[in-house]
Design a protein around this motif. Structure first.
Motif, PDB file in Angstrom:
ATOM      1  N   LEU A   1       0.841  -1.189   0.000  1.00 57.19           N
ATOM      2  CA  LEU A   1       0.000   0.000   0.000  1.00 57.19           C
ATOM      3  C   LEU A   1       0.880   1.243   0.000  1.00 57.19           C
ATOM      4  O   LEU A   1       1.941   1.257   0.631  1.00 57.19           O
ATOM      5  N   LYS A   2       0.429   2.289  -0.681  1.00 58.26           N
ATOM      6  CA  LYS A   2       1.136   3.567  -0.626  1.00 58.26           C
ATOM      7  C   LYS A   2       0.669   4.401   0.560  1.00 58.26           C
ATOM      8  O   LYS A   2       1.439   5.185   1.117  1.00 58.26           O
ATOM      9  N   ASN A   3      -0.590   4.262   0.926  1.00 58.46           N
ATOM     10  CA  ASN A   3      -1.156   4.995   2.056  1.00 58.46           C
ATOM     11  C   ASN A   3      -2.507   4.378   2.401  1.00 58.46           C
ATOM     12  O   ASN A   3      -2.960   3.426   1.751  1.00 58.46           O
ATOM     13  N   SER A   4      -3.176   4.945   3.404  1.00 59.23           N
ATOM     14  CA  SER A   4      -4.458   4.393   3.830  1.00 59.23           C
ATOM     15  C   SER A   4      -5.541   4.606   2.782  1.00 59.23           C
ATOM     16  O   SER A   4      -6.522   3.851   2.732  1.00 59.23           O
ATOM     17  N   LYS A   5      -5.388   5.621   1.932  1.00 61.37           N
ATOM     18  CA  LYS A   5      -6.376   5.858   0.873  1.00 61.37           C
ATOM     19  C   LYS A   5      -6.432   4.667  -0.075  1.00 61.37           C
ATOM     20  O   LYS A   5      -7.511   4.293  -0.561  1.00 61.37           O
ATOM     21  N   ASP A   6      -5.277   4.074  -0.378  1.00 54.43           N
ATOM     22  CA  ASP A   6      -5.260   2.871  -1.214  1.00 54.43           C
ATOM     23  C   ASP A   6      -6.136   1.782  -0.619  1.00 54.43           C
ATOM     24  O   ASP A   6      -6.907   1.129  -1.318  1.00 54.43           O
ATOM     25  N   LEU A   7      -6.008   1.590   0.687  1.00 54.04           N
ATOM     26  CA  LEU A   7      -6.784   0.558   1.366  1.00 54.04           C
ATOM     27  C   LEU A   7      -8.271   0.882   1.326  1.00 54.04           C
ATOM     28  O   LEU A   7      -9.097   0.015   1.024  1.00 54.04           O
ATOM     29  N   ILE A   8      -8.629   2.126   1.614  1.00 51.09           N
ATOM     30  CA  ILE A   8     -10.031   2.527   1.606  1.00 51.09           C
ATOM     31  C   ILE A   8     -10.643   2.330   0.224  1.00 51.09           C
ATOM     32  O   ILE A   8     -11.774   1.842   0.087  1.00 51.09           O
ATOM     33  N   LEU A  35       0.847 -21.816  -5.549  1.00 54.14           N
ATOM     34  CA  LEU A  35       0.238 -22.105  -6.845  1.00 54.14           C
ATOM     35  C   LEU A  35       0.947 -23.267  -7.547  1.00 54.14           C
ATOM     36  O   LEU A  35       0.300 -24.087  -8.209  1.00 54.14           O
ATOM     37  N   LYS A  36       2.264 -23.342  -7.379  1.00 52.90           N
ATOM     38  CA  LYS A  36       3.004 -24.457  -7.979  1.00 52.90           C
ATOM     39  C   LYS A  36       2.598 -25.786  -7.346  1.00 52.90           C
ATOM     40  O   LYS A  36       2.597 -26.820  -8.012  1.00 52.90           O
ATOM     41  N   LYS A  37       2.247 -25.736  -6.057  1.00 55.09           N
ATOM     42  CA  LYS A  37       1.802 -26.951  -5.356  1.00 55.09           C
ATOM     43  C   LYS A  37       0.297 -27.182  -5.535  1.00 55.09           C
ATOM     44  O   LYS A  37      -0.274 -28.048  -4.875  1.00 55.09           O
ATOM     45  N   LYS A  38      -0.302 -26.364  -6.424  1.00 56.05           N
ATOM     46  CA  LYS A  38      -1.736 -26.470  -6.735  1.00 56.05           C
ATOM     47  C   LYS A  38      -2.608 -26.243  -5.504  1.00 56.05           C
ATOM     48  O   LYS A  38      -3.680 -26.847  -5.361  1.00 56.05           O
ATOM     49  N   GLU A  39      -2.160 -25.368  -4.613  1.00 55.75           N
ATOM     50  CA  GLU A  39      -2.950 -25.011  -3.436  1.00 55.75           C
ATOM     51  C   GLU A  39      -3.617 -23.660  -3.681  1.00 55.75           C
ATOM     52  O   GLU A  39      -3.432 -22.696  -2.933  1.00 55.75           O
ATOM     53  N   LYS A  40      -4.404 -23.599  -4.740  1.00 52.24           N
ATOM     54  CA  LYS A  40      -5.032 -22.347  -5.146  1.00 52.24           C
ATOM     55  C   LYS A  40      -6.001 -21.829  -4.095  1.00 52.24           C
ATOM     56  O   LYS A  40      -6.068 -20.620  -3.822  1.00 52.24           O
ATOM     57  N   THR A  41      -6.760 -22.744  -3.484  1.00 51.63           N
ATOM     58  CA  THR A  41      -7.734 -22.329  -2.461  1.00 51.63           C
ATOM     59  C   THR A  41      -7.042 -21.660  -1.287  1.00 51.63           C
ATOM     60  O   THR A  41      -7.504 -20.631  -0.775  1.00 51.63           O
ATOM     61  N   LEU A  42      -5.921 -22.223  -0.846  1.00 49.61           N
ATOM     62  CA  LEU A  42      -5.161 -21.618   0.248  1.00 49.61           C
ATOM     63  C   LEU A  42      -4.600 -20.272  -0.185  1.00 49.61           C
ATOM     64  O   LEU A  42      -4.632 -19.306   0.583  1.00 49.61           O
ATOM     65  N   ALA A  43      -4.089 -20.193  -1.407  1.00 46.95           N
ATOM     66  CA  ALA A  43      -3.532 -18.930  -1.908  1.00 46.95           C
ATOM     67  C   ALA A  43      -4.589 -17.831  -1.919  1.00 46.95           C
ATOM     68  O   ALA A  43      -4.296 -16.665  -1.622  1.00 46.95           O
ATOM     69  N   GLN A  44      -5.817 -18.195  -2.231  1.00 44.60           N
ATOM     70  CA  GLN A  44      -6.886 -17.203  -2.298  1.00 44.60           C
ATOM     71  C   GLN A  44      -7.235 -16.615  -0.934  1.00 44.60           C
ATOM     72  O   GLN A  44      -7.782 -15.515  -0.865  1.00 44.60           O
ATOM     73  N   THR A  45      -6.903 -17.317   0.143  1.00 44.84           N
ATOM     74  CA  THR A  45      -7.182 -16.770   1.481  1.00 44.84           C
ATOM     75  C   THR A  45      -6.294 -15.567   1.792  1.00 44.84           C
ATOM     76  O   THR A  45      -6.553 -14.852   2.757  1.00 44.84           O
ATOM     77  N   PHE A  46      -5.270 -15.349   0.965  1.00 47.07           N
ATOM     78  CA  PHE A  46      -4.363 -14.210   1.167  1.00 47.07           C
ATOM     79  C   PHE A  46      -4.704 -13.043   0.234  1.00 47.07           C
ATOM     80  O   PHE A  46      -3.954 -12.075   0.153  1.00 47.07           O
ATOM     81  N   ASN A  47      -5.854 -13.133  -0.454  1.00 48.98           N
ATOM     82  CA  ASN A  47      -6.232 -12.085  -1.404  1.00 48.98           C
ATOM     83  C   ASN A  47      -6.429 -10.730  -0.731  1.00 48.98           C
ATOM     84  O   ASN A  47      -6.167  -9.691  -1.330  1.00 48.98           O
ATOM     85  N   LEU A  48      -6.911 -10.737   0.496  1.00 50.13           N
ATOM     86  CA  LEU A  48      -7.180  -9.488   1.209  1.00 50.13           C
ATOM     87  C   LEU A  48      -6.102  -9.248   2.261  1.00 50.13           C
ATOM     88  O   LEU A  48      -6.379  -9.010   3.437  1.00 50.13           O
ATOM     89  N   THR A  49      -4.852  -9.333   1.816  1.00 55.37           N
ATOM     90  CA  THR A  49      -3.701  -9.044   2.666  1.00 55.37           C
ATOM     91  C   THR A  49      -3.048  -7.769   2.156  1.00 55.37           C
ATOM     92  O   THR A  49      -2.893  -7.586   0.948  1.00 55.37           O
ATOM     93  N   PHE A  50      -2.661  -6.881   3.080  1.00 59.54           N
ATOM     94  CA  PHE A  50      -2.091  -5.589   2.716  1.00 59.54           C
ATOM     95  C   PHE A  50      -0.892  -5.303   3.615  1.00 59.54           C
ATOM     96  O   PHE A  50      -0.848  -5.742   4.761  1.00 59.54           O
ATOM     97  N   ARG A  51       0.046  -4.558   3.068  1.00 59.46           N
ATOM     98  CA  ARG A  51       1.212  -4.185   3.877  1.00 59.46           C
ATOM     99  C   ARG A  51       1.655  -2.766   3.518  1.00 59.46           C
ATOM    100  O   ARG A  51       1.840  -2.438   2.353  1.00 59.46           O
TER     101      ARG A  51
END
Length: 316
Positions: A4-11, A144-160
């Motif tokens: 994230l560049k700032n909190s506006k990005d998150l909002i 994704l290489k281990k074909k754990e797509k469902t687990l990978a998708q749980t990180f879709n809403l991760t921000f830093r």
């Protein structure tokens, strides 16, 4: 990419409709980041990212140069007459020079820094951001290489944002910290509860499955008054002083989902400025300007400018 560049990005992301339901909030903070980054890993990781920009996954060259002009930067496939053009090897060489030539003076002695990067420099946030990104991208690519797509998708809403991490709808994010980040960096769970947390200048709260945001200011918890915002009798023009009122209303309206939270903040600000010599007519005029120029920020409240003015200046 979680950066994230700032909190506006998150909002903007939260209000884009990508989060229809929220069931958990987790926040984390790196106890040491700038001072603990190992130089060897930093150079190796960033050089790999640089190479990826110039080459395709199959190893074939994608671009020949990165051109830096006075107002933009861009990649080119073939040759260029630009004087400020750089190959990947030249950029990697500059990176080596930058990291290998960090010196500090203390007690009359000069020391070469061999671990960590100096805070406060223009490049430090970028180096730290890309360093952590390299591990985050590697972790997701591995899933994704281990074909754990469902687990990978749980990180879709991760921000830093630099060293502050936020994860939504992934209550088990903490179980994967050591699989994502290097052992040299210490990261701690800073979550208030699974249903609320402060992140950047926002307070995030889950209300009936919906994520609500409002402004968070750690100075509210101080047990002494904070001296901030202009005093109208100080040696500054009145116009920019009243402009501060508009800028803060923009900040509040961006951060607060609920009108009640926006109004509470605005009332506190208005009362403080009145004590510091501001006058009601000009504050009302500033409110009118704010509404005229940025009404899109508060249209969701469903309040007219006359109603907002009445609520904010009822006692004036």
């Amino acid at each position: 990419m979680w950066i994230l560049k700032n909190s506006k990005d998150l909002i903007d992301i939260l209000r884009s409709g990508s989060l229809s339901h929220c069931n958990s909030i987790k926040t984390f903070d790196f106890s040491t980041l700038y001072t603990a980054i190992p130089h060897t890993q930093l150079k190796t990781r960033l050089k790999d990212l640089i190479k990826r920009c110039f080459f395709k996954k199959n190893g074939k060259r994608r671009y020949k140069y990165l051109v830096i002009s006075h107002d933009r930067s861009y990649f080119i496939i073939n040759d260029s007459k630009a004087n400020t053009k750089y190959t990947e090897d030249q950029i990697c060489h500059m990176l080596d020079f930058l990291i290998d030539n960090i010196f500090v003076m203390f007690g009359g002695h000069v020391f070469q820094q061999t671990v960590g990067i100096p805070m406060g420099t223009n490049c430090a946030p970028l180096l730290a951001d890309l360093f952590l990104y390299s591990y985050e991208a590697e972790f997701l690519e591995g899933l994704l290489k281990k074909k754990e797509k469902t687990l990978a998708q749980t990180f879709n809403l991760t921000f830093r944002y630099i060293d502050d991490v936020l994860s939504l709808n992934n209550a088990k994010f903490g179980d994967y910290l050591h699989s994502i980040y290097p052992s040299e960096l210490e990261i701690k769970d800073t979550t208030n509860t699974l249903r609320s947390a402060s992140y950047l200048d926002l307070l995030l709260e889950i209300d009936s499955g919906k994520l609500q945001t409002r402004l968070y200011d750690k100075r509210d918890d101080f047990n002494f008054p904070i001296v901030n915002f202009p005093f109208i009798d100080s040696n500054i023009p009145a116009a920019p002083a009243y402009g501060v009122y508009i800028s803060q209303l923009i900040r509040y309206s961006r951060s607060c989902d609920r009108y009640s939270d926006f109004l509470d903040r605005s009332l506190l600000l208005t009362a403080k400025l009145l004590k510091q010599g501001f006058v009601v007519p000009r504050l009302m005029l500033s409110l009118q300007k704010f509404y005229g120029r940025h009404h899109d920020l508060i249209d969701r409240y469903g309040k007219s400018v006359s109603q907002i003015r009445s609520d904010m200046f009822a006692e004036s």
